[in-house]
Design a protein around this motif. Structure first.
Motif, PDB file in Angstrom:
ATOM      1  N   ARG A  29       0.835  -1.194   0.000  1.00 28.02           N
ATOM      2  CA  ARG A  29       0.000   0.000   0.000  1.00 28.02           C
ATOM      3  C   ARG A  29       0.879   1.256   0.000  1.00 28.02           C
ATOM      4  O   ARG A  29       2.044   1.225   0.421  1.00 28.02           O
ATOM      5  N   LEU A  31       0.361   5.469   0.847  1.00 27.12           N
ATOM      6  CA  LEU A  31      -0.461   6.604   1.264  1.00 27.12           C
ATOM      7  C   LEU A  31       0.111   7.870   0.645  1.00 27.12           C
ATOM      8  O   LEU A  31       1.242   8.261   0.946  1.00 27.12           O
ATOM      9  N   ASP A  41      -5.430   6.861  -0.409  1.00 28.70           N
ATOM     10  CA  ASP A  41      -4.976   5.481  -0.233  1.00 28.70           C
ATOM     11  C   ASP A  41      -4.744   4.845  -1.596  1.00 28.70           C
ATOM     12  O   ASP A  41      -5.670   4.722  -2.407  1.00 28.70           O
ATOM     13  N   ALA A 328      -2.772   6.261   8.781  1.00 25.76           N
ATOM     14  CA  ALA A 328      -2.161   4.981   8.398  1.00 25.76           C
ATOM     15  C   ALA A 328      -2.394   3.919   9.472  1.00 25.76           C
ATOM     16  O   ALA A 328      -2.703   2.759   9.152  1.00 25.76           O
ATOM     17  N   ALA A 331      -5.964   2.795   9.406  1.00 22.88           N
ATOM     18  CA  ALA A 331      -6.270   2.028   8.196  1.00 22.88           C
ATOM     19  C   ALA A 331      -5.469   0.740   8.094  1.00 22.88           C
ATOM     20  O   ALA A 331      -5.613   0.002   7.111  1.00 22.88           O
ATOM     21  N   TYR A 333      -2.122   0.240   7.837  1.00 22.29           N
ATOM     22  CA  TYR A 333      -0.893   0.189   7.040  1.00 22.29           C
ATOM     23  C   TYR A 333       0.203  -0.533   7.831  1.00 22.29           C
ATOM     24  O   TYR A 333       0.228  -0.485   9.062  1.00 22.29           O
ATOM     25  N   CYS A 342       4.692   5.652   1.799  1.00 17.67           N
ATOM     26  CA  CYS A 342       3.920   6.870   1.633  1.00 17.67           C
ATOM     27  C   CYS A 342       4.629   7.758   0.611  1.00 17.67           C
ATOM     28  O   CYS A 342       5.858   7.728   0.493  1.00 17.67           O
TER      29      CYS A 342
END
Length: 352
Positions: A29, A31, A41, A328, A331, A333, A342
């Protein structure tokens, strides 16, 4: 401007500390943190769509060495973590049980026949060693005897695995000398590089050999009392020319990782011109620093109370980064070396 390390603290659930990378690597992922507005995201594979034709992505092409060694001085076992090679061919290292060492001591490294002489003993566990082999023989010694110096938050009770040897290396790795991987580069795959090329995003590498100091916590509560460990880096004349040409043509400079950013900022003058560089840098970037080279930064999520969290707070704004990290964590992360990424846009409005 705050001088307190505690102002860069935050609570991180241990479950969010990654102990293995995403597979494939560019599925991690990402950000995106714009200067203003909501956080976005994404995934690392979306990076080409976040950049513009003519932007230049600058990555660190250092390669990790197995820098963790176990030495003996007589009957005393001494843990050695190589830090960086010095211009005269000696090695700066960090030593556990360093109080047992004095200049002139000889260290042995079984099962090899290699020895090292202690040249200098420093405060806080630093030593300078001269090994009795160098070049290819030294590389072979490390391959046969050394282990990866994985960060302490990656739990490997039995030591690094063969999988770690593959995982803890970037697609850019060319020049051996780093103790720790430049972890933002761990996310890149051939498919992602192809996507960036198709988007007409330029690429350039530089070399900063990440040292053992990256693993050390800040020992003082006053930021101004902290001294960064020096790290050796190189920006070739060709690399400097390409980066400057990209900026002159309207492209943005995107640093892949804090190591690339620190070397770029070390080599850039007040007018924003990147110069060739070959030597050591101990630059410490914290809120209040005025950036001269880098427009965007791709980086992982960093430790609380760390110099790297201070760096990203300087780059994107301290309050903005605290909010981004809160997002983060909420969510889910994944954090640290094997974690998610990120993409930060540079904030030029002060400490907000």
């Amino acid at each position: 401007m705050t001088d307190l390390v505690s102002d860069f603290d935050f609570d991180l659930p241990p479950a969010l500390i990654a102990d293995h990378p995403a597979r494939p690597r560019d599925s991690a992922r990402m950000l995106e943190v714009p200067v203003e507005g909501p956080f976005i995201d994404r995934h690392v594979r979306d990076l080409p769509g976040c950049l513009r034709a003519g932007d230049i992505l600058v990555a660190n092409d250092t390669a990790v060495i197995p820098a963790q060694l176990s030495a003996m001085r007589g009957a005393a076992r001494i843990g050695i973590t190589l830090d960086r090679i010095l211009p005269d061919g000696t090695w700066h290292a960090l030593a556990r049980n360093s109080r047992r060492l004095k200049p002139g001591d000889t260290l042995t490294f079984a099962p090899s026949h290699v020895t090292a002489k202690v040249m200098v003993c420093e405060d806080a566990g630093g030593v300078v060693l001269r090994f009795d082999v160098e070049g290819e023989a030294f590389d072979q010694f490390l391959h046969d005897t050394g282990h990866l110096a994985l960060p302490p938050y990656i739990a490997r009770p039995d030591g690094p695995t063969e999988e770690d040897r593959r995982d803890y290396s970037t697609i850019f790795a060319q020049h051996r000398g780093a103790v720790a991987a430049p972890t933002a580069g761990l996310h890149f795959t051939p498919a992602l590089l192809s996507g960036l090329e198709a988007a007409a995003v330029l690429r350039q590498t530089l070399t900063l050999h990440v040292g053992a100091g990256t693993f050390l916590p800040m020992r003082s509560e006053q930021i101004s009392e902290h001294r960064m460990h020096a790290e050796r880096g190189t920006i070739s004349p060709h690399a400097a020319q390409r980066i400057n040409a990209a900026r002159a043509a309207g492209g943005r400079i995107i640093a892949v990782g804090t190591t690339s950013l620190r070397l770029l900022e070390s080599a850039t003058d007040e007018d924003g011109v990147v110069h060739p560089f070959h030597g050591e840098t101990a630059i410490f970037i914290r809120p209040g620093y005025r950036f001269r080279a880098v427009d965007m930064l791709l980086t992982n999520f960093h430790l609380p109370r760390s110099t790297l969290f201070m760096l990203v707070s300087a780059f994107a704004g301290q309050a903005r980064m605290r909010a981004a990290y809160d997002h983060a964590i909420a969510a889910g992360y994944r954090f640290y070396s094997y974690g998610d990424a990120c993409l930060l846009h540079r904030h030029d409005g002060g400490a907000a």
